[in-house]
Design a protein around this motif. Structure first.
Motif, PDB file in Angstrom:
ATOM      1  N   MET A 127       0.478  -0.944   0.008  1.00  0.00           N
ATOM      2  CA  MET A 127      -0.326  -0.080   0.150  1.00  0.00           C
ATOM      3  C   MET A 127       1.088   1.108  -0.182  1.00  0.00           C
ATOM      4  O   MET A 127       0.190   2.331  -0.844  1.00  0.00           O
ATOM      5  N   MET A 128       1.933   1.336   0.604  1.00  0.00           N
ATOM      6  CA  MET A 128       2.888   2.315   0.914  1.00  0.00           C
ATOM      7  C   MET A 128       3.053   3.020  -0.948  1.00  0.00           C
ATOM      8  O   MET A 128       3.463   3.716  -1.211  1.00  0.00           O
ATOM      9  N   PHE A 129       3.740   1.814  -1.435  1.00  0.00           N
ATOM     10  CA  PHE A 129       4.453   1.892  -2.545  1.00  0.00           C
ATOM     11  C   PHE A 129       3.520   1.543  -3.695  1.00  0.00           C
ATOM     12  O   PHE A 129       3.502   2.947  -4.712  1.00  0.00           O
ATOM     13  N   HIS A 130       2.100   1.746  -3.261  1.00  0.00           N
ATOM     14  CA  HIS A 130       0.888   2.024  -4.569  1.00  0.00           C
ATOM     15  C   HIS A 130      -0.043   4.218  -4.109  1.00  0.00           C
ATOM     16  O   HIS A 130       0.002   4.468  -4.876  1.00  0.00           O
ATOM     17  N   LEU A 131       0.790   4.025  -3.401  1.00  0.00           N
ATOM     18  CA  LEU A 131       0.910   5.620  -2.484  1.00  0.00           C
ATOM     19  C   LEU A 131       1.191   7.121  -3.809  1.00  0.00           C
ATOM     20  O   LEU A 131      -0.158   7.482  -4.081  1.00  0.00           O
ATOM     21  N   PRO A 132       2.159   6.447  -4.196  1.00  0.00           N
ATOM     22  CA  PRO A 132       2.007   7.985  -5.234  1.00  0.00           C
ATOM     23  C   PRO A 132       1.950   7.772  -6.471  1.00  0.00           C
ATOM     24  O   PRO A 132       1.196   8.636  -6.872  1.00  0.00           O
ATOM     25  N   GLY A 133       1.201   6.364  -6.314  1.00  0.00           N
ATOM     26  CA  GLY A 133       0.987   6.378  -8.321  1.00  0.00           C
ATOM     27  C   GLY A 133      -0.689   7.003  -7.810  1.00  0.00           C
ATOM     28  O   GLY A 133      -1.170   7.561  -8.421  1.00  0.00           O
ATOM     29  N   PHE A 134      -0.952   6.796  -6.618  1.00  0.00           N
ATOM     30  CA  PHE A 134      -2.323   7.767  -6.558  1.00  0.00           C
ATOM     31  C   PHE A 134      -2.613   8.461  -5.769  1.00  0.00           C
ATOM     32  O   PHE A 134      -3.713   9.549  -6.956  1.00  0.00           O
ATOM     33  N   MET A 135      -1.523   9.253  -6.191  1.00  0.00           N
ATOM     34  CA  MET A 135      -1.698  10.510  -5.172  1.00  0.00           C
ATOM     35  C   MET A 135      -1.140  11.501  -7.001  1.00  0.00           C
ATOM     36  O   MET A 135      -2.106  12.690  -7.048  1.00  0.00           O
ATOM     37  N   GLU A 136      -0.458  10.789  -7.839  1.00  0.00           N
ATOM     38  CA  GLU A 136      -0.217  11.706  -9.255  1.00  0.00           C
ATOM     39  C   GLU A 136      -1.649  11.869  -9.393  1.00  0.00           C
ATOM     40  O   GLU A 136      -1.888  13.228 -10.476  1.00  0.00           O
ATOM     41  N   LEU A 137      -2.610  11.077  -9.051  1.00  0.00           N
ATOM     42  CA  LEU A 137      -3.951  11.234 -10.359  1.00  0.00           C
ATOM     43  C   LEU A 137      -5.659  11.852  -9.316  1.00  0.00           C
ATOM     44  O   LEU A 137      -5.404  12.669  -9.425  1.00  0.00           O
ATOM     45  N   ILE A 138      -5.061  11.262  -8.080  1.00  0.00           N
ATOM     46  CA  ILE A 138      -5.703  12.076  -6.944  1.00  0.00           C
ATOM     47  C   ILE A 138      -5.635  13.752  -6.672  1.00  0.00           C
ATOM     48  O   ILE A 138      -6.491  14.862  -6.857  1.00  0.00           O
ATOM     49  N   LEU A 139      -4.421  14.498  -6.285  1.00  0.00           N
ATOM     50  CA  LEU A 139      -4.288  16.221  -6.096  1.00  0.00           C
ATOM     51  C   LEU A 139      -4.487  16.564  -7.310  1.00  0.00           C
ATOM     52  O   LEU A 139      -5.394  17.690  -7.178  1.00  0.00           O
ATOM     53  N   PRO A 140      -4.353  16.855  -8.603  1.00  0.00           N
ATOM     54  CA  PRO A 140      -4.992  17.630  -9.640  1.00  0.00           C
ATOM     55  C   PRO A 140      -6.567  17.240  -9.645  1.00  0.00           C
ATOM     56  O   PRO A 140      -7.427  18.433  -9.543  1.00  0.00           O
ATOM     57  N   LEU A 141      -7.112  16.453  -9.191  1.00  0.00           N
ATOM     58  CA  LEU A 141      -8.472  16.324  -9.413  1.00  0.00           C
ATOM     59  C   LEU A 141      -9.136  16.750  -8.192  1.00  0.00           C
ATOM     60  O   LEU A 141     -10.141  18.073  -8.328  1.00  0.00           O
ATOM     61  N   SER A 142      -7.696  16.977  -6.987  1.00  0.00           N
ATOM     62  CA  SER A 142      -9.040  17.909  -5.703  1.00  0.00           C
ATOM     63  C   SER A 142      -8.348  18.683  -5.505  1.00  0.00           C
ATOM     64  O   SER A 142      -9.045  19.090  -5.250  1.00  0.00           O
ATOM     65  N   PHE A 143      -7.584  19.295  -6.331  1.00  0.00           N
ATOM     66  CA  PHE A 143      -7.602  21.339  -6.469  1.00  0.00           C
ATOM     67  C   PHE A 143      -7.531  21.994  -7.654  1.00  0.00           C
ATOM     68  O   PHE A 143      -8.704  22.159  -6.953  1.00  0.00           O
ATOM     69  N   PHE A 144      -8.835  20.955  -8.158  1.00  0.00           N
ATOM     70  CA  PHE A 144      -9.630  21.102  -9.338  1.00  0.00           C
ATOM     71  C   PHE A 144     -11.096  21.280  -8.549  1.00  0.00           C
ATOM     72  O   PHE A 144     -11.203  22.349  -8.495  1.00  0.00           O
ATOM     73  N   LEU A 145     -11.438  20.639  -7.598  1.00  0.00           N
ATOM     74  CA  LEU A 145     -12.740  20.587  -6.735  1.00  0.00           C
ATOM     75  C   LEU A 145     -12.405  21.671  -5.828  1.00  0.00           C
ATOM     76  O   LEU A 145     -13.897  22.485  -4.911  1.00  0.00           O
ATOM     77  N   GLY A 146     -11.034  21.369  -5.071  1.00  0.00           N
ATOM     78  CA  GLY A 146     -10.817  22.216  -4.064  1.00  0.00           C
ATOM     79  C   GLY A 146     -11.392  23.863  -4.314  1.00  0.00           C
ATOM     80  O   GLY A 146     -11.972  24.910  -3.904  1.00  0.00           O
ATOM     81  N   ILE A 147     -11.014  24.762  -5.552  1.00  0.00           N
ATOM     82  CA  ILE A 147     -11.387  25.294  -6.033  1.00  0.00           C
ATOM     83  C   ILE A 147     -12.531  25.867  -6.349  1.00  0.00           C
ATOM     84  O   ILE A 147     -13.367  26.948  -6.217  1.00  0.00           O
ATOM     85  N   LEU A 148     -13.143  24.974  -7.096  1.00  0.00           N
ATOM     86  CA  LEU A 148     -14.428  24.930  -7.604  1.00  0.00           C
ATOM     87  C   LEU A 148     -15.442  25.232  -6.554  1.00  0.00           C
ATOM     88  O   LEU A 148     -16.489  25.833  -6.364  1.00  0.00           O
ATOM     89  N   LEU A 149     -15.449  24.351  -5.578  1.00  0.00           N
ATOM     90  CA  LEU A 149     -16.249  24.806  -4.023  1.00  0.00           C
ATOM     91  C   LEU A 149     -15.429  25.632  -3.201  1.00  0.00           C
ATOM     92  O   LEU A 149     -17.014  26.324  -2.820  1.00  0.00           O
ATOM     93  N   ALA A 150     -14.357  25.713  -3.251  1.00  0.00           N
ATOM     94  CA  ALA A 150     -14.062  27.776  -1.954  1.00  0.00           C
ATOM     95  C   ALA A 150     -14.377  28.359  -2.633  1.00  0.00           C
ATOM     96  O   ALA A 150     -15.163  29.133  -1.628  1.00  0.00           O
ATOM     97  N   TYR A 151     -14.447  28.736  -3.854  1.00  0.00           N
ATOM     98  CA  TYR A 151     -14.522  29.804  -4.792  1.00  0.00           C
ATOM     99  C   TYR A 151     -16.343  29.897  -4.782  1.00  0.00           C
ATOM    100  O   TYR A 151     -16.726  31.118  -4.922  1.00  0.00           O
ATOM    101  N   GLY A 152     -16.865  28.553  -5.412  1.00  0.00           N
ATOM    102  CA  GLY A 152     -18.071  28.686  -5.423  1.00  0.00           C
ATOM    103  C   GLY A 152     -19.028  29.201  -3.924  1.00  0.00           C
ATOM    104  O   GLY A 152     -19.731  30.150  -3.789  1.00  0.00           O
ATOM    105  N   GLN A 153     -18.119  28.893  -2.945  1.00  0.00           N
ATOM    106  CA  GLN A 153     -18.684  29.587  -1.330  1.00  0.00           C
ATOM    107  C   GLN A 153     -18.200  30.556  -1.290  1.00  0.00           C
ATOM    108  O   GLN A 153     -19.261  31.318  -0.808  1.00  0.00           O
ATOM    109  N   LEU A 154     -17.472  31.107  -1.395  1.00  0.00           N
ATOM    110  CA  LEU A 154     -17.720  32.566  -1.637  1.00  0.00           C
ATOM    111  C   LEU A 154     -18.207  33.988  -2.571  1.00  0.00           C
ATOM    112  O   LEU A 154     -17.952  34.686  -2.435  1.00  0.00           O
ATOM    113  N   TYR A 155     -18.318  33.035  -3.688  1.00  0.00           N
ATOM    114  CA  TYR A 155     -19.586  33.679  -4.450  1.00  0.00           C
ATOM    115  C   TYR A 155     -20.952  33.898  -3.810  1.00  0.00           C
ATOM    116  O   TYR A 155     -21.507  34.986  -4.124  1.00  0.00           O
ATOM    117  N   MET A 156     -20.919  32.358  -3.766  1.00  0.00           N
ATOM    118  CA  MET A 156     -21.953  32.120  -2.387  1.00  0.00           C
ATOM    119  C   MET A 156     -22.476  33.578  -1.784  1.00  0.00           C
ATOM    120  O   MET A 156     -23.806  33.894  -1.275  1.00  0.00           O
TER     121      MET A 156
END
Length: 359
Positions: free
Chosen positions: A52-81
């Motif tokens: 599981m430890m050796f698999h972690l970087p492979g998961f993170m390289e795909l999770i981080l771009p998506l989570s950052f994309f959704l983080g901007i959408l949700l955070a800025y969306g709340q600020l616009y609200m």
């Protein structure tokens, strides 16, 4: 600086929450699959943590771009609200300044993704495959469960009746060795013994299964004759107790090695790794205009179209990488037209959002 810290904190906290949920789901699914394989006796439970430890970087390289994309959408969306960004703009904060604030945490995320994709992921994949290949190539007492037939590498199947109290000696042992293509012998061998134990020769690193008091049968499917050997002690070689590093797949190759390899498959793998950090900036560029929502619409109003846009981006990248590897797409063009397409789309969305705001 106050606004920068506030906006960055909101984006990164939301990103961390999304990344934690996605990582929990993905790693939980992989852990269940590995745990099922360990229960079947494919490898010992003790190596689950390493896998599981050796698999972690492979998961993170795909999770981080998506989570950052959704983080901007949700955070800025709340600020616009809450009309907070409207107040910031009214106080003199331009959309260009907001974009600069967004790209600064994007740089940090891109560095993390680059470390994973260019270095940690291939290293982790190599270590994972080395561990699994070593387990496939040897019959290890530590993965045997009493009262079950269990398959191992090399066409072997073993059955252990029970273990002694200290776990070092086996009782009622049966080993079936199936004839493999290319073997000189035409027989399938069945060996049974009253007891046995595993031994490692320190000088050579070879592993042996030492069986006491039993019989060994050699049979050929379709023939009625068979060979029978009665023995007091029989030694069966299992494999070498050394790491097998001769894995030549491009998935495990280092990034400098891929850079120096001119083959289409190597170039496709290199461009995939190098394109992931660039993907973070392009997603950040698209996320800012997509996060602008009407208070009546809710901050989740544009979430589904944004996810579809991300899926289309990633799917198109994977399709082009496969096309480069199969030589149906030019390695010179590579994946860069896909990044250019979505970069242009992000700039178009940003221009439309700013133009709409000026009106």
């Amino acid at each position: 600086m106050i606004l920068f810290r506030y906006l960055t904190r909101e984006v990164l906290l939301t990103m961390a929450a999304v990344a934690g949920i996605l990582l929990l789901v993905i790693m939980g699914s992989r852990f269940i699959r590995y745990f099922a394989d360990a229960a079947e006796g494919d490898f010992p439970v003790t190596i689950l943590g390493s896998l599981m430890m050796f698999h972690l970087p492979g998961f993170m390289e795909l999770i981080l771009p998506l989570s950052f994309f959704l983080g901007i959408l949700l955070a800025y969306g709340q600020l616009y609200m809450n009309s907070e960004i409207t107040v910031m703009v009214a106080c003199g904060m331009s959309p260009t300044r907001l974009l600069k604030v967004t790209l600064l945490p994007a740089s940090v995320v891109a560095v993390l993704v680059g470390m994973c994709s260019l270095w940690l992921t291939p290293y982790g994949a190599l270590q994972t495959e080395t561990i699994l290949e070593e387990q496939r190539s040897r019959l290890d007492v530590s993965v045997l469960a009493p009262g079950r037939f269990q398959e191992f590498g090399g066409g072997r199947t073993a059955y252990i009746g029970s273990f002694t109290s200290d776990g070092t000696e086996m009782q009622d042992v049966l080993v079936h060795e199936q004839n493999q293509p290319g073997d000189e012998n035409t027989h399938d061998y069945i060996t049974r013994a009253a007891s046995g134990y595993q031994e490692t020769r320190m000088d050579t690193g070879s592993r042996f299964l030492v069986l006491d008091g039993g019989e060994r049968y050699g049979v050929t499917p379709g023939q009625q004759s068979a060979e029978r050997l009665i023995f007091d002690r029989y030694t069966l070689r299992l494999g070498l107790n050394s790491n097998r590093q001769s894995l030549n797949s491009l998935e495990y190759a280092t990034t400098p090695a891929l850079w120096n390899d001119s083959s289409p498959r190597a170039q496709a793998q290199w461009q995939w790794r190098a394109g992931l950090p660039l993907m973070v900036f392009i997603l950040a560029l698209m996320a800012q205009p997509l996060s602008r929502v009407n208070p009546r619409q809710g901050r989740f109003g544009k979430l589904l179209p944004a996810v579809f846009l991300y899926v289309a981006y990633l799917s198109l990248l994977l399709a082009v990488v496969d096309a480069i590897g199969s030589e149906t797409w030019s390695a010179t063009l590579g994946v860069w037209p896909v990044h250019g397409l979505f970069l242009g789309l992000g700039l178009l969305l940003l221009w439309h959002s700013q133009r709409k705001g000026m009106r």
